[in-house]
Design a protein around this motif. Structure first.
Motif, PDB file in Angstrom:
ATOM      1  N   ASN A  26      13.086  13.987 -22.979  1.00 45.74           N
ATOM      2  CA  ASN A  26      13.724  13.516 -21.591  1.00 45.74           C
ATOM      3  C   ASN A  26      13.045  12.862 -21.027  1.00 45.74           C
ATOM      4  O   ASN A  26      13.628  11.951 -20.249  1.00 45.74           O
ATOM      5  CB  ASN A  26      13.794  15.104 -21.001  1.00 45.74           C
ATOM      6  CG  ASN A  26      14.759  15.075 -19.646  1.00 45.74           C
ATOM      7  OD1 ASN A  26      15.924  15.029 -19.766  1.00 45.74           O
ATOM      8  ND2 ASN A  26      14.133  14.931 -18.365  1.00 45.74           N
ATOM      9  N   TRP A  27      11.772  12.644 -20.639  1.00 41.57           N
ATOM     10  CA  TRP A  27      10.898  11.855 -20.031  1.00 41.57           C
ATOM     11  C   TRP A  27      11.083  10.457 -20.736  1.00 41.57           C
ATOM     12  O   TRP A  27      11.140   9.341 -20.095  1.00 41.57           O
ATOM     13  CB  TRP A  27       9.580  12.190 -20.427  1.00 41.57           C
ATOM     14  CG  TRP A  27       8.266  11.243 -19.663  1.00 41.57           C
ATOM     15  CD1 TRP A  27       8.116  11.005 -18.379  1.00 41.57           C
ATOM     16  CD2 TRP A  27       7.728  10.237 -20.285  1.00 41.57           C
ATOM     17  NE1 TRP A  27       7.189  10.025 -18.053  1.00 41.57           N
ATOM     18  CE2 TRP A  27       6.880   9.259 -19.481  1.00 41.57           C
ATOM     19  CE3 TRP A  27       7.427   9.888 -21.555  1.00 41.57           C
ATOM     20  CZ2 TRP A  27       6.125   8.421 -19.764  1.00 41.57           C
ATOM     21  CZ3 TRP A  27       6.709   8.898 -21.778  1.00 41.57           C
ATOM     22  CH2 TRP A  27       5.882   8.200 -21.141  1.00 41.57           C
ATOM     23  N   VAL A  28      11.116  10.498 -22.157  1.00 42.59           N
ATOM     24  CA  VAL A  28      11.233   9.016 -22.721  1.00 42.59           C
ATOM     25  C   VAL A  28      12.789   8.230 -22.392  1.00 42.59           C
ATOM     26  O   VAL A  28      12.819   7.150 -22.145  1.00 42.59           O
ATOM     27  CB  VAL A  28      11.062   9.168 -24.292  1.00 42.59           C
ATOM     28  CG1 VAL A  28      11.766   7.964 -24.773  1.00 42.59           C
ATOM     29  CG2 VAL A  28       9.996   9.588 -24.686  1.00 42.59           C
ATOM     30  N   ALA A  29      13.650   9.326 -22.212  1.00 46.34           N
ATOM     31  CA  ALA A  29      15.092   8.956 -22.011  1.00 46.34           C
ATOM     32  C   ALA A  29      14.992   8.221 -20.334  1.00 46.34           C
ATOM     33  O   ALA A  29      15.671   7.392 -19.916  1.00 46.34           O
ATOM     34  CB  ALA A  29      16.115   9.914 -21.860  1.00 46.34           C
ATOM     35  N   LYS A  30      14.383   9.277 -19.491  1.00 50.96           N
ATOM     36  CA  LYS A  30      14.130   8.489 -18.041  1.00 50.96           C
ATOM     37  C   LYS A  30      13.448   7.282 -17.987  1.00 50.96           C
ATOM     38  O   LYS A  30      14.015   6.100 -17.352  1.00 50.96           O
ATOM     39  CB  LYS A  30      13.607   9.588 -17.266  1.00 50.96           C
ATOM     40  CG  LYS A  30      14.616  10.776 -17.020  1.00 50.96           C
ATOM     41  CD  LYS A  30      13.438  11.760 -16.070  1.00 50.96           C
ATOM     42  CE  LYS A  30      13.353  11.316 -14.772  1.00 50.96           C
ATOM     43  NZ  LYS A  30      12.819  12.183 -14.053  1.00 50.96           N
ATOM     44  N   LYS A  31      12.434   7.045 -18.735  1.00 53.31           N
ATOM     45  CA  LYS A  31      11.626   5.777 -18.736  1.00 53.31           C
ATOM     46  C   LYS A  31      12.538   4.605 -19.502  1.00 53.31           C
ATOM     47  O   LYS A  31      12.483   3.440 -19.031  1.00 53.31           O
ATOM     48  CB  LYS A  31      10.546   5.692 -19.703  1.00 53.31           C
ATOM     49  CG  LYS A  31       9.235   6.575 -19.070  1.00 53.31           C
ATOM     50  CD  LYS A  31       8.748   6.047 -17.708  1.00 53.31           C
ATOM     51  CE  LYS A  31       7.780   6.876 -17.056  1.00 53.31           C
ATOM     52  NZ  LYS A  31       7.341   6.302 -15.623  1.00 53.31           N
ATOM     53  N   ALA A  32      13.471   5.029 -20.285  1.00 52.65           N
ATOM     54  CA  ALA A  32      14.340   3.793 -20.664  1.00 52.65           C
ATOM     55  C   ALA A  32      15.486   3.652 -20.083  1.00 52.65           C
ATOM     56  O   ALA A  32      16.464   3.033 -20.392  1.00 52.65           O
ATOM     57  CB  ALA A  32      14.738   4.135 -22.374  1.00 52.65           C
ATOM     58  N   ASN A  33      15.554   4.271 -18.986  1.00 50.98           N
ATOM     59  CA  ASN A  33      16.818   4.125 -18.002  1.00 50.98           C
ATOM     60  C   ASN A  33      18.105   4.497 -18.547  1.00 50.98           C
ATOM     61  O   ASN A  33      19.221   4.088 -18.329  1.00 50.98           O
ATOM     62  CB  ASN A  33      16.863   2.786 -17.695  1.00 50.98           C
ATOM     63  CG  ASN A  33      15.933   2.105 -16.629  1.00 50.98           C
ATOM     64  OD1 ASN A  33      15.534   2.949 -15.849  1.00 50.98           O
ATOM     65  ND2 ASN A  33      15.422   0.904 -16.771  1.00 50.98           N
ATOM     66  N   GLN A  34      18.018   5.662 -19.413  1.00 53.48           N
ATOM     67  CA  GLN A  34      19.151   6.447 -19.974  1.00 53.48           C
ATOM     68  C   GLN A  34      19.395   7.614 -19.319  1.00 53.48           C
ATOM     69  O   GLN A  34      18.581   8.103 -18.278  1.00 53.48           O
ATOM     70  CB  GLN A  34      18.949   6.609 -21.413  1.00 53.48           C
ATOM     71  CG  GLN A  34      18.648   5.347 -22.378  1.00 53.48           C
ATOM     72  CD  GLN A  34      19.965   4.486 -22.193  1.00 53.48           C
ATOM     73  OE1 GLN A  34      21.022   4.899 -22.089  1.00 53.48           O
ATOM     74  NE2 GLN A  34      19.477   3.059 -22.464  1.00 53.48           N
ATOM     75  N   SER A  35      20.591   8.329 -19.479  1.00 56.93           N
ATOM     76  CA  SER A  35      20.666   9.568 -18.836  1.00 56.93           C
ATOM     77  C   SER A  35      19.708  10.701 -19.425  1.00 56.93           C
ATOM     78  O   SER A  35      19.386  10.650 -20.583  1.00 56.93           O
ATOM     79  CB  SER A  35      22.343  10.087 -19.094  1.00 56.93           C
ATOM     80  OG  SER A  35      23.284   9.015 -18.918  1.00 56.93           O
ATOM     81  N   SER A  36      19.543  11.729 -18.351  1.00 57.15           N
ATOM     82  CA  SER A  36      18.511  12.576 -18.723  1.00 57.15           C
ATOM     83  C   SER A  36      19.117  13.866 -18.166  1.00 57.15           C
ATOM     84  O   SER A  36      19.899  13.943 -17.422  1.00 57.15           O
ATOM     85  CB  SER A  36      17.064  12.244 -18.259  1.00 57.15           C
ATOM     86  OG  SER A  36      17.220  12.172 -16.989  1.00 57.15           O
ATOM     87  N   LEU A  37      18.435  14.997 -18.697  1.00 59.00           N
ATOM     88  CA  LEU A  37      18.650  16.451 -18.131  1.00 59.00           C
ATOM     89  C   LEU A  37      18.354  16.582 -16.657  1.00 59.00           C
ATOM     90  O   LEU A  37      18.975  17.265 -16.092  1.00 59.00           O
ATOM     91  CB  LEU A  37      18.252  17.367 -19.021  1.00 59.00           C
ATOM     92  CG  LEU A  37      18.406  17.399 -20.474  1.00 59.00           C
ATOM     93  CD1 LEU A  37      17.731  18.312 -21.266  1.00 59.00           C
ATOM     94  CD2 LEU A  37      20.127  17.654 -20.533  1.00 59.00           C
ATOM     95  N   TRP A  38      17.114  15.959 -16.290  1.00 58.51           N
ATOM     96  CA  TRP A  38      16.682  16.213 -14.887  1.00 58.51           C
ATOM     97  C   TRP A  38      15.864  15.009 -14.593  1.00 58.51           C
ATOM     98  O   TRP A  38      15.511  14.200 -15.231  1.00 58.51           O
ATOM     99  CB  TRP A  38      15.928  17.446 -14.676  1.00 58.51           C
ATOM    100  CG  TRP A  38      14.528  17.491 -15.622  1.00 58.51           C
ATOM    101  CD1 TRP A  38      13.535  16.857 -15.026  1.00 58.51           C
ATOM    102  CD2 TRP A  38      14.377  18.132 -16.925  1.00 58.51           C
ATOM    103  NE1 TRP A  38      12.692  17.003 -16.276  1.00 58.51           N
ATOM    104  CE2 TRP A  38      13.197  17.625 -17.197  1.00 58.51           C
ATOM    105  CE3 TRP A  38      15.158  18.783 -17.813  1.00 58.51           C
ATOM    106  CZ2 TRP A  38      12.507  18.287 -18.419  1.00 58.51           C
ATOM    107  CZ3 TRP A  38      14.815  19.502 -18.692  1.00 58.51           C
ATOM    108  CH2 TRP A  38      13.556  18.918 -19.248  1.00 58.51           C
TER     109      TRP A  38
END
Length: 327
Positions: A315-327
């Motif tokens: 989830n942290w990796v997705a946020k860093k990649a500017n993708q959708s995340s759970l929170w």
């Protein structure tokens, strides 16, 4: 003689201080909103009660993973042993094999099974006939309604060494029958293949729902610009469902150590144990069959912590990649 006195501007009056709201005003307004929408809270109550009773309350018993539990002393009075059970599991000779089997089946299953419903959804979405599209959805979705017991029974019948259809076909082409359920190397392909067949249709429905949310004017503009079907899929459909793909991938990775118990246990035989013994089946055997409650609870807690760490990390990796995340 009159004297003119300069009349200046009237002194401005200081604004009155705002009245302080009573301390319990937010509580009253919140209670008022709840009373106005009490029907919604009544509908929500069964789900909340379910979560509390079956999800949160059982966490009270997780403490036995740190105790030498026995039913006579109970949860609080059983002797405290700290991380002893975790150390025993990590240092056991079965640790590497069990964790490797769980990771291998889930990782290969994720790489193989995850793209399949996306591809099916993109294909079904391009079907021109609405009637044929609905028929295809029904055919692909229907295996999800078959119970795990029935699916495993079908696997045993199809791949039986004496009466199975697959072995009859192998014999017809001059080959030797294969004992699929007793060969360790065949357990993973059978498990992953049957899992794709059973669950791909359900995930396909989720992606089809996401595809319906894409603005049709984007496809019309692409057709006017001369884009073919594959170009529209690549530049419109896939970017449109990418947030859903990211969320489902994060959830799948966060569940990578939690392999389904029922299907693995039903497909297990004494001959394929080297590849079919996973964490969940091992917990069942040492916990319920071996009555090692604290030890099995420690293994289950260890499994849950690993899943949580993977979920938070991806989830942290997705946020860093500017993708959708759970929170």
């Amino acid at each position: 003689m009159t004297t003119d006195t300069a009349v200046g501007p009237a002194p401005s009056q200081a604004p009155a201080p705002p009245e302080k709201a009573p301390r319990n005003a937010p509580r009253r307004s919140r209670l008022r909103r709840i009373l106005q929408s009490w029907q919604l809270y009544v509908l929500l109550a069964p789900a909340v009660i379910y979560l509390i009773v079956f999800k949160y309350w059982p966490m009270y018993g997780a403490q036995i993973a740190f105790r030498e539990y026995n039913p006579i002393d109970g949860f609080f009075w059983s002797p405290w042993v700290g991380l002893e059970h975790f150390e025993t599991f990590i240092s056991s000779f079965q640790f590497g094999r069990i964790v490797a089997n769980t990771l291998t089946i889930n990782t290969v299953g994720l790489l193989v099974a995850f793209p399949v419903p996306i591809i099916l959804a993109l294909i079904v979405n391009q079907l021109p006939s609405e009637r044929f599209k609905r028929l295809t959805q029904t055919v692909l979705y229907s295996p999800s309604f078959i119970s795990v017991v029935v699916v495993v029974g079908m696997i045993h019948l199809l791949f039986s060494p004496s009466s199975g259809l697959v072995n009859h076909m192998i014999s017809a082409f001059g080959g030797e029958p294969i004992f699929f359920m007793g060969t360790p190397e065949w357990f993973r392909p059978l498990y992953i293949g049957s899992d794709v067949w059973q669950n791909a249709g359900f995930s396909m429905i989720i992606y089809l729902a996401a595809l319906t949310a894409i603005d049709p004017s984007l496809h019309e503009a692409a057709r006017m610009d001369g884009a073919n079907r594959f170009q529209r899929i690549r530049h419109i459909d896939i970017p449109g469902i990418l947030p859903v793909i990211t969320i489902l991938f994060i959830l799948a990775v966060g569940n990578i150590f939690n392999l389904g118990f029922e299907k693995v246990y039903l497909m297990q035989t004494d001959l394929n144990l080297p590849t079919s013994e996973v964490i969940n089946t091992y917990v069942y055997k040492v916990g319920l069959q071996g009555a090692q409650f604290s030890y099995s609870a420690a293994i289950g807690l260890f499994n849950s912590v690993l899943n949580l760490l993977l979920l938070v990390t991806f989830n942290w990796v997705a946020k860093k990649a500017n993708q959708s995340s759970l929170w």
